[in-house]
Design a protein around this motif. Structure first.
Motif, mmCIF file in Angstrom:
data_model
loop_
_atom_site.group_PDB
_atom_site.id
_atom_site.type_symbol
_atom_site.label_atom_id
_atom_site.label_comp_id
_atom_site.label_asym_id
_atom_site.label_seq_id
_atom_site.Cartn_x
_atom_site.Cartn_y
_atom_site.Cartn_z
ATOM 1 N N ARG A 124 50.799 40.840 50.940
ATOM 2 C CA ARG A 124 49.545 41.501 50.565
ATOM 3 C C ARG A 124 48.383 40.573 50.862
ATOM 4 N N LEU A 125 47.289 41.167 51.389
ATOM 5 C CA LEU A 125 46.088 40.394 51.705
ATOM 6 C C LEU A 125 44.936 40.908 50.863
ATOM 7 N N ALA A 126 44.029 40.009 50.508
ATOM 8 C CA ALA A 126 42.835 40.400 49.749
ATOM 9 C C ALA A 126 41.684 39.509 50.179
ATOM 10 N N MET A 127 40.478 40.008 49.996
ATOM 11 C CA MET A 127 39.305 39.213 50.314
ATOM 12 C C MET A 127 39.147 38.149 49.234
ATOM 13 N N ALA A 128 38.844 36.928 49.649
ATOM 14 C CA ALA A 128 38.656 35.828 48.705
ATOM 15 C C ALA A 128 37.458 36.135 47.810
ATOM 16 N N PRO A 129 37.601 35.960 46.490
ATOM 17 C CA PRO A 129 36.494 36.257 45.576
ATOM 18 C C PRO A 129 35.263 35.417 45.907
ATOM 19 N N ALA A 132 44.068 49.057 50.813
ATOM 20 C CA ALA A 132 45.168 48.097 50.759
ATOM 21 C C ALA A 132 45.293 47.429 52.120
ATOM 22 N N ASN A 133 45.506 46.140 52.126
ATOM 23 C CA ASN A 133 45.689 45.374 53.354
ATOM 24 C C ASN A 133 46.989 44.607 53.232
ATOM 25 N N GLU A 134 47.741 44.603 54.312
ATOM 26 C CA GLU A 134 48.975 43.836 54.291
ATOM 27 C C GLU A 134 49.229 43.240 55.670
ATOM 28 N N ALA A 135 49.877 42.112 55.658
ATOM 29 C CA ALA A 135 50.285 41.456 56.898
ATOM 30 C C ALA A 135 51.774 41.696 57.049
ATOM 31 N N ARG A 143 45.409 54.929 52.083
ATOM 32 C CA ARG A 143 45.091 54.271 53.351
ATOM 33 C C ARG A 143 45.322 52.776 53.201
ATOM 34 N N ARG A 144 45.914 52.236 54.212
ATOM 35 C CA ARG A 144 46.117 50.792 54.192
ATOM 36 C C ARG A 144 45.960 50.265 55.606
ATOM 37 N N PHE A 145 45.515 49.038 55.670
ATOM 38 C CA PHE A 145 45.356 48.365 56.950
ATOM 39 C C PHE A 145 46.509 47.383 57.099
#
Length: 187
Positions: free
Chosen positions: A109-114, A134-137, A90-92
């Protein structure tokens, strides 16, 4: 015969009669005791058989409990694997722009800032639960620099998202992507 003899014969006869009656009562009591003993022995045997059946049932129950625990463990492992597989597949996709002549398709690729959620001033524009996946723009822009600027304008440290631009893919538009609009979604 004299009366003493008659009395002696009567006494002997009465004694023999008394002994005969007593013997009969003893025999009858002995038969009752044997019958009760046989009934008790049969009941004891039945109880022993039931106790053996109960022990067998308890052994079956323990075996079933063990099997149930194994099956529960297997189910947990399979559901975790399934969950990981779903999470991995699954990916957003966050789309920016739309297909127009002269625009290329870029993927970041996108990720939440630590540590972003721990900050007191944290204001996430995207729900934190999606970061398990997984998140991607996917950006439609004229060139890489424009695509990167658009993406970093929307997704930046201030909203708790980091953009990975080093691995950005430049894709040629396909029929599916050409018709896609702007938005957030999961396939």
């Amino acid at each position: 015969m004299t009366s003493e003899m008659l009395l002696a014969l009567f006494s002997i006869g009465a004694t023999l009669l008394f002994l005969g009656i007593r013997r009969g009562l003893l025999l009858r009591t002995e038969r009752e005791i044997r019958r009760c003993g046989a009934t008790l022995a049969a009941e004891r045997d039945a109880l022993e058989a039931q106790a053996n059946e109960l022990e067998a049932m308890q052994a079956e129950i323990e075996a079933m409990k063990t099997r149930l625990a194994e099956l529960s463990t297997d189910k947990l492992v399979l559901s975790r694997r399934s969950g990981k597989r779903i999470a991995a597949t699954r990916r957003f996709i966050h789309e920016i722009g739309r297909h127009e002549p002269g625009r290329n398709h870029f993927t970041f690729r996108l990720a939440m800032a630590p540590g972003f959620t721990a900050r007191p001033d944290a204001k996430a524009v995207v729900h934190p639960a999606i970061w398990r996946f997984a998140n991607e723009a996917q950006v439609w822009a004229s060139d890489f620099a424009a695509a990167q600027m658009l993406t970093r304008n929307i997704f930046h440290d201030g909203v708790g998202v980091t953009v990975s631009g080093e691995d950005a893919d430049d894709k040629a538009p396909t029929g599916l992507e050409a018709g896609a609009g702007a938005g957030v979604g999961a396939p």
